[in-house]
Design an enzyme around this catalytic site. Structure first.
Site, short mmCIF file in Angstrom:
data_model
loop_
_atom_site.label_atom_id
_atom_site.label_comp_id
_atom_site.label_asym_id
_atom_site.label_seq_id
_atom_site.Cartn_x
_atom_site.Cartn_y
_atom_site.Cartn_z
N HIS A 138 0.68 -0.76 -0.15
CA HIS A 138 1.82 0.14 -0.28
C HIS A 138 3.05 -0.44 -1.03
O HIS A 138 3.23 -1.58 -0.67
CB HIS A 138 2.41 0.71 1.02
CG HIS A 138 1.15 1.43 1.94
ND1 HIS A 138 1.23 2.84 1.95
CD2 HIS A 138 0.01 1.02 2.59
CE1 HIS A 138 0.23 3.05 2.73
NE2 HIS A 138 -0.61 2.04 3.34
N HIS B 153 -6.07 -0.90 -0.47
CA HIS B 153 -4.64 -0.38 -1.35
C HIS B 153 -3.37 -1.25 -0.71
O HIS B 153 -3.32 -1.29 0.57
CB HIS B 153 -4.46 1.17 -0.98
CG HIS B 153 -4.67 1.82 0.28
ND1 HIS B 153 -5.59 1.67 0.97
CD2 HIS B 153 -3.67 1.97 1.23
CE1 HIS B 153 -5.54 2.28 2.31
NE2 HIS B 153 -4.18 2.20 2.31
P1 5GP Z 1 -3.34 3.47 5.21
O1 5GP Z 1 -2.98 4.14 6.35
O2 5GP Z 1 -4.71 3.37 4.95
O3 5GP Z 1 -2.70 2.17 4.91
O4 5GP Z 1 -2.88 4.36 3.92
C1 5GP Z 1 -3.15 5.30 3.60
C2 5GP Z 1 -2.19 6.16 2.73
O5 5GP Z 1 -2.88 7.16 1.71
C3 5GP Z 1 -1.25 7.21 3.59
O6 5GP Z 1 -0.07 6.89 3.21
C4 5GP Z 1 -1.61 8.51 3.04
O7 5GP Z 1 -0.23 9.32 2.82
C5 5GP Z 1 -2.27 8.22 1.48
N1 5GP Z 1 -3.20 9.30 1.39
C6 5GP Z 1 -4.09 9.77 2.04
N2 5GP Z 1 -4.71 10.61 1.25
C7 5GP Z 1 -4.19 10.80 -0.06
C8 5GP Z 1 -4.61 11.57 -1.20
O8 5GP Z 1 -5.42 12.14 -1.15
N3 5GP Z 1 -3.62 11.24 -2.31
C9 5GP Z 1 -2.58 10.19 -2.23
N4 5GP Z 1 -1.85 10.37 -3.36
N5 5GP Z 1 -2.42 9.57 -1.19
C10 5GP Z 1 -3.21 9.88 -0.10
#
Ligand code: 5GP
Ligand code: ZN
Length: 137
Positions: A103, A101
Protein backbone atom coordinates in the site's frame (compact mmCIF):
# COMPACT_ATOMS: atom_id res chain seq x y z
CA UNK A 1 2.75 -17.47 -12.63
CA UNK A 2 -0.92 -16.62 -12.20
CA UNK A 3 -3.74 -17.87 -10.03
CA UNK A 4 -7.00 -17.99 -11.97
CA UNK A 5 -9.02 -17.32 -8.83
CA UNK A 6 -7.03 -14.24 -7.79
CA UNK A 7 -8.52 -10.80 -8.37
CA UNK A 8 -5.13 -9.06 -8.27
CA UNK A 9 -3.76 -11.46 -10.93
CA UNK A 10 -6.67 -10.39 -13.11
CA UNK A 11 -6.13 -6.69 -12.39
CA UNK A 12 -2.34 -6.83 -12.73
CA UNK A 13 -2.62 -8.59 -16.07
CA UNK A 14 -5.39 -6.36 -17.43
CA UNK A 15 -8.33 -8.81 -17.38
CA UNK A 16 -10.16 -6.53 -14.93
CA UNK A 17 -9.90 -2.75 -15.42
CA UNK A 18 -8.31 -0.50 -12.81
CA UNK A 19 -7.00 3.04 -12.43
CA UNK A 20 -3.38 2.58 -13.44
CA UNK A 21 -0.66 4.95 -12.22
CA UNK A 22 2.31 3.00 -13.55
CA UNK A 23 3.04 -0.21 -15.42
CA UNK A 24 6.07 -2.14 -16.62
CA UNK A 25 6.79 -5.80 -17.47
CA UNK A 26 6.72 -6.90 -13.83
CA UNK A 27 4.46 -4.48 -11.96
CA UNK A 28 1.26 -2.50 -12.07
CA UNK A 29 0.52 0.35 -9.68
CA UNK A 30 -3.20 1.04 -9.29
CA UNK A 31 -5.48 3.20 -7.18
CA UNK A 32 -7.09 1.32 -4.30
CA UNK A 33 -10.85 1.03 -4.84
CA UNK A 34 -11.48 1.74 -1.14
CA UNK A 35 -8.86 4.38 -0.40
CA UNK A 36 -7.75 5.40 3.08
CA UNK A 37 -6.88 8.82 1.64
CA UNK A 38 -6.78 10.57 -1.72
CA UNK A 39 -4.22 8.78 -3.88
CA UNK A 40 -4.03 5.52 -1.88
CA UNK A 41 -2.42 3.12 -4.34
CA UNK A 42 -1.21 -0.47 -4.51
CA UNK A 43 1.95 -1.91 -6.06
CA UNK A 44 1.09 -5.30 -7.57
CA UNK A 45 3.62 -7.72 -9.06
CA UNK A 46 2.15 -9.28 -12.21
CA UNK A 47 3.18 -12.71 -10.98
CA UNK A 48 1.19 -14.31 -8.19
CA UNK A 49 3.01 -14.45 -4.85
CA UNK A 50 0.61 -14.82 -1.89
CA UNK A 51 2.64 -12.75 0.57
CA UNK A 52 6.04 -11.31 1.53
CA UNK A 53 7.41 -14.72 2.56
CA UNK A 54 6.91 -16.04 -0.96
CA UNK A 55 8.26 -12.97 -2.75
CA UNK A 56 11.55 -13.59 -4.62
CA UNK A 57 14.43 -11.40 -3.45
CA UNK A 58 14.86 -9.57 -6.75
CA UNK A 59 11.13 -8.75 -6.85
CA UNK A 60 11.27 -7.52 -3.25
CA UNK A 61 14.15 -5.20 -4.12
CA UNK A 62 12.31 -3.81 -7.12
CA UNK A 63 9.15 -3.25 -5.09
CA UNK A 64 10.99 -0.96 -2.68
CA UNK A 65 12.69 0.99 -5.46
CA UNK A 66 9.33 1.42 -7.17
CA UNK A 67 7.73 2.48 -3.88
CA UNK A 68 10.38 5.14 -3.44
CA UNK A 69 9.83 6.50 -6.94
CA UNK A 70 6.04 6.43 -6.63
CA UNK A 71 6.05 8.06 -3.19
CA UNK A 72 8.24 10.90 -4.44
CA UNK A 73 6.09 11.47 -7.51
CA UNK A 74 2.80 11.22 -5.63
CA UNK A 75 4.02 13.60 -2.92
CA UNK A 76 4.99 16.12 -5.56
CA UNK A 77 1.77 15.80 -7.55
CA UNK A 78 -0.72 15.46 -4.69
CA UNK A 79 0.97 17.83 -2.26
CA UNK A 80 0.50 15.42 0.62
CA UNK A 81 2.12 16.11 3.99
CA UNK A 82 3.44 12.61 4.72
CA UNK A 83 3.42 9.07 3.41
CA UNK A 84 2.83 5.56 4.78
CA UNK A 85 3.95 2.28 3.21
CA UNK A 86 1.82 -0.58 4.53
CA UNK A 87 2.11 -4.25 3.72
CA UNK A 88 -0.12 -6.86 5.37
CA UNK A 89 0.68 -10.58 5.59
CA UNK A 90 -1.90 -13.03 6.86
CA UNK A 91 -5.49 -12.57 7.95
CA UNK A 92 -4.44 -11.65 11.49
CA UNK A 93 -2.38 -8.79 10.12
CA UNK A 94 -5.26 -7.51 8.03
CA UNK A 95 -4.48 -9.11 4.67
CA UNK A 96 -7.67 -9.57 2.68
CA UNK A 97 -6.28 -10.20 -0.82
CA UNK A 98 -3.75 -12.99 -0.88
CA UNK A 99 -1.61 -11.70 -3.72
CA UNK A 100 1.36 -9.67 -2.46
CA UNK A 101 0.76 -5.93 -2.57
CA UNK A 102 2.30 -2.85 -1.01
CA UNK A 103 0.00 0.00 0.00
CA UNK A 104 1.16 3.52 -0.89
CA UNK A 105 -0.81 5.87 1.35
CA UNK A 106 -0.40 9.62 1.03
CA UNK A 107 -1.12 11.40 4.31
CA UNK A 108 -2.64 14.82 4.77
CA UNK A 109 -2.88 16.92 7.89
CA UNK A 110 -6.33 16.32 9.36
CA UNK A 111 -7.06 13.36 7.04
CA UNK A 112 -8.71 11.69 10.02
CA UNK A 113 -6.98 8.34 9.47
CA UNK A 114 -5.09 6.47 12.15
CA UNK A 115 -2.58 3.90 10.98
CA UNK A 116 -0.89 2.89 14.15
CA UNK A 117 -0.80 0.78 17.28
CA UNK A 118 -1.11 1.15 21.01
CA UNK A 119 2.43 0.75 22.45
CA UNK A 120 2.76 -2.01 25.04
CA UNK A 121 4.79 -1.58 28.17
CA UNK A 122 7.57 -4.16 28.05
CA UNK A 123 10.34 -4.64 30.59
CA UNK A 124 13.98 -4.76 29.48
CA UNK A 125 14.13 -8.47 30.49
CA UNK A 126 11.19 -9.27 28.28
CA UNK A 127 12.67 -7.29 25.39
CA UNK A 128 15.86 -9.30 25.86
CA UNK A 129 13.90 -12.60 25.73
CA UNK A 130 12.28 -11.51 22.49
CA UNK A 131 15.66 -10.50 21.08
CA UNK A 132 17.11 -13.91 21.93
CA UNK A 133 14.15 -15.73 20.40
CA UNK A 134 14.51 -13.89 17.13
CA UNK A 135 18.30 -14.02 16.95
CA UNK A 136 18.31 -17.66 18.03
CA UNK A 137 20.48 -17.45 21.16
P1 5GP B 1 -5.09 -5.87 2.25
O1 5GP B 1 -6.17 -5.72 3.29
O2 5GP B 1 -5.08 -7.27 1.66
O3 5GP B 1 -3.75 -5.42 2.69
O4 5GP B 1 -5.49 -4.86 1.11
C1 5GP B 1 -6.38 -5.15 0.08
C2 5GP B 1 -6.73 -3.83 -0.58
O5 5GP B 1 -7.22 -4.10 -1.88
C3 5GP B 1 -7.84 -3.06 0.16
O6 5GP B 1 -7.34 -1.77 0.51
C4 5GP B 1 -8.97 -2.98 -0.86
O7 5GP B 1 -9.64 -1.74 -0.84
C5 5GP B 1 -8.26 -3.21 -2.18
N1 5GP B 1 -9.05 -3.87 -3.20
C6 5GP B 1 -9.79 -5.00 -3.03
N2 5GP B 1 -10.38 -5.33 -4.20
C7 5GP B 1 -9.99 -4.40 -5.11
C8 5GP B 1 -10.29 -4.22 -6.49
O8 5GP B 1 -11.03 -4.96 -7.13
N3 5GP B 1 -9.68 -3.15 -7.11
C9 5GP B 1 -8.86 -2.28 -6.44
N4 5GP B 1 -8.33 -1.28 -7.13
N5 5GP B 1 -8.56 -2.45 -5.13
C10 5GP B 1 -9.14 -3.47 -4.47
ZN1 ZN C 1 -2.67 -13.27 -7.80
Amino acid sequence: MRDDNCIFCKIANGDIPSKVLYEDDEFKVILDVGPATKGHALILPKNHYPNLYELPDDTASKVMLLAKRMASRMTEKLGCDGFNLVQNNGKTAGQTVFHFHLHLIPRYEDDGQTLGWKPLEMAQEELEEVRKTIVGE
